[in-house]
Design a protein around this motif. Structure first.
Motif, PDB file in Angstrom:
ATOM      1  N   ILE A 117       0.835  -1.197   0.000  1.00  0.00           N
ATOM      2  CA  ILE A 117       0.000   0.000   0.000  1.00  0.00           C
ATOM      3  C   ILE A 117       0.876   1.255   0.000  1.00  0.00           C
ATOM      4  N   GLU A 118       2.047   1.172   0.649  1.00  0.00           N
ATOM      5  CA  GLU A 118       2.969   2.320   0.669  1.00  0.00           C
ATOM      6  C   GLU A 118       3.477   2.639  -0.734  1.00  0.00           C
ATOM      7  N   SER A 119       3.830   1.589  -1.478  1.00  0.00           N
ATOM      8  CA  SER A 119       4.289   1.789  -2.847  1.00  0.00           C
ATOM      9  C   SER A 119       3.166   2.343  -3.720  1.00  0.00           C
ATOM     10  N   PHE A 120       1.988   1.768  -3.594  1.00  0.00           N
ATOM     11  CA  PHE A 120       0.833   2.219  -4.382  1.00  0.00           C
ATOM     12  C   PHE A 120       0.552   3.699  -4.110  1.00  0.00           C
ATOM     13  N   ASP A 121       0.519   4.069  -2.832  1.00  0.00           N
ATOM     14  CA  ASP A 121       0.204   5.453  -2.467  1.00  0.00           C
ATOM     15  C   ASP A 121       1.259   6.423  -2.985  1.00  0.00           C
ATOM     16  N   ARG A 122       2.538   6.025  -2.908  1.00  0.00           N
ATOM     17  CA  ARG A 122       3.607   6.907  -3.383  1.00  0.00           C
ATOM     18  C   ARG A 122       3.525   7.120  -4.890  1.00  0.00           C
ATOM     19  N   VAL A 123       3.280   6.043  -5.628  1.00  0.00           N
ATOM     20  CA  VAL A 123       3.180   6.134  -7.086  1.00  0.00           C
ATOM     21  C   VAL A 123       1.988   7.000  -7.491  1.00  0.00           C
ATOM     22  N   PHE A 124       0.860   6.833  -6.819  1.00  0.00           N
ATOM     23  CA  PHE A 124      -0.317   7.637  -7.138  1.00  0.00           C
ATOM     24  C   PHE A 124      -0.153   9.090  -6.696  1.00  0.00           C
ATOM     25  N   ALA A 125       0.541   9.301  -5.567  1.00  0.00           N
ATOM     26  CA  ALA A 125       0.707  10.665  -5.062  1.00  0.00           C
ATOM     27  C   ALA A 125       1.427  11.552  -6.062  1.00  0.00           C
ATOM     28  N   VAL A 126       2.500  11.023  -6.661  1.00  0.00           N
ATOM     29  CA  VAL A 126       3.268  11.825  -7.615  1.00  0.00           C
ATOM     30  C   VAL A 126       2.610  11.835  -8.989  1.00  0.00           C
ATOM     31  N   ASN A 127       2.289  10.656  -9.500  1.00  0.00           N
ATOM     32  CA  ASN A 127       1.840  10.562 -10.892  1.00  0.00           C
ATOM     33  C   ASN A 127       0.401  11.023 -11.122  1.00  0.00           C
ATOM     34  N   ALA A 128      -0.503  10.691 -10.223  1.00  0.00           N
ATOM     35  CA  ALA A 128      -1.917  11.046 -10.421  1.00  0.00           C
ATOM     36  C   ALA A 128      -2.295  12.298  -9.635  1.00  0.00           C
ATOM     37  N   THR A 129      -2.061  12.282  -8.316  1.00  0.00           N
ATOM     38  CA  THR A 129      -2.405  13.455  -7.511  1.00  0.00           C
ATOM     39  C   THR A 129      -1.589  14.662  -7.949  1.00  0.00           C
ATOM     40  N   GLY A 130      -0.304  14.452  -8.219  1.00  0.00           N
ATOM     41  CA  GLY A 130       0.541  15.548  -8.677  1.00  0.00           C
ATOM     42  C   GLY A 130       0.041  16.160  -9.974  1.00  0.00           C
ATOM     43  N   ALA A 131      -0.351  15.302 -10.917  1.00  0.00           N
ATOM     44  CA  ALA A 131      -0.899  15.804 -12.187  1.00  0.00           C
ATOM     45  C   ALA A 131      -2.192  16.580 -11.954  1.00  0.00           C
ATOM     46  N   PHE A 132      -3.026  16.058 -11.062  1.00  0.00           N
ATOM     47  CA  PHE A 132      -4.284  16.749 -10.736  1.00  0.00           C
ATOM     48  C   PHE A 132      -4.023  18.124 -10.125  1.00  0.00           C
ATOM     49  N   LEU A 133      -3.140  18.189  -9.120  1.00  0.00           N
ATOM     50  CA  LEU A 133      -2.887  19.461  -8.435  1.00  0.00           C
ATOM     51  C   LEU A 133      -2.268  20.492  -9.372  1.00  0.00           C
ATOM     52  N   CYS A 134      -1.322  20.065 -10.183  1.00  0.00           N
ATOM     53  CA  CYS A 134      -0.703  21.000 -11.138  1.00  0.00           C
ATOM     54  C   CYS A 134      -1.712  21.448 -12.194  1.00  0.00           C
TER      55      CYS A 134
END
Length: 280
Positions: A137-154
């Motif tokens: 779950i830690e790996s999943f959350d980290r990958v989504f935080a940068v790639n998906a959440t990061g894209a959304f926030l930017c």
């Protein structure tokens, strides 16, 4: 007035000593390139500068040296041409909304201009390439935080702050893995698929603003991120799968981004562009 073909050629042609700065396709426009201290992002930053843009170089690690070095290189060239500093460095974690806001605030303040172009090239993956069954779950959350959440926030910040009425460009990054669907990339591919969906929706939501939204989806590119965790044999296998018999290079990707960022690319909107030499 230039023909469409002439406009495209201009957008893809770097500056030379004989080129007037005012004739460059991105002259005086402000571009934020996330993850631009190394890899694909670094090459994009250099290319956009050659097209006349003023750059915000973004990084998130504790090591500022690569970003500082890139800014110094860009600004040394600008000084030689008797122009103002062309690049600033801003540390920001794109998975944090407060830091994304600071990224845009810094661009507007230092260049005394609205931001024209966002290129969100920051990304990460799990270099252990776990199956979905073995993904923590830690790996999943980290990958989504940068790639998906990061894209959304930017994208959200850009949608509210980019210049309206022409020249506004949001260029996100996905991966050809979304088409390839290879084992070992479950979380990464899912996160990038989310980016592709947001690209198409945001392009429609920004109707009437003159801002275009597109997504570049590279295949295997010879970067530090690509080589991490891979054996020589695995790299050779990937090369053998390419119709062109080689890995992609960062210089293969940057001109496409330059075109999309320019006026010549205005009619390309809401598209996912796979740039992989036929790998997919």
């Amino acid at each position: 007035m230039a023909t469409p073909q002439e406009a495209i050629e201009t957008a893809l042609t770097p500056t030379s000593p004989s080129t007037s700065p005012q004739s460059l396709p991105l002259h005086h426009r402000v571009a934020i390139v996330t993850g631009s201290s190394r890899g694909i992002g670094r090459q994009i930053a250099l290319h956009l500068t050659q097209l006349g843009a003023r750059l915000v170089i973004n990084y998130s690690s504790d090591n500022s040296a690569p970003a500082d070095s890139l800014a110094a290189e860009i600004n040394a060239a600008a000084a030689a041409a008797a122009s103002l500093p062309r690049a600033i460095v801003v540390r920001a974690d794109i998975s944090d909304p407060t830091q994304v806001k600071v990224l845009f605030d810094s661009a507007e303040r230092d260049f005394n201009s609205p931001v024209h172009i966002l290129v969100n090239s920051a990304g990460t993956l799990d270099s252990k390439y776990p199956t979905i069954a073995d993904t923590s779950i830690e790996s999943f959350d980290r990958v989504f935080a940068v790639n998906a959440t990061g894209a959304f926030l930017c994208s959200r910040e850009a949608a509210n702050r980019l210049k309206r009425g022409g020249g506004g460009r949001i260029i996100l990054f996905s991966s050809s893995q979304v088409a390839a669907l290879r084992p070992g990339f479950g979380a990464y591919t899912a996160a990038k698929a989310a980016v592709e969906a947001m690209t198409k929706i945001l392009a429609k939501e920004l109707k009437g603003t003159g801002i275009t939204v597109n997504c570049v989806a590279p295949g295997p590119i010879a970067t530090e991120l690509f080589f991490g965790g891979r054996t020589e044999e695995q790299v050779k296998k990937i090369i053998d799968e390419s119709p062109l018999g080689r890995l992609g290079e960062t210089k293969d990707v940057a001109p496409l981004v330059g075109f999309l960022a320019s006026d010549a690319g205005e009619w390309v909107n809401g598209q996912i562009i796979r740039i992989n030499g036929g790998y997919v």
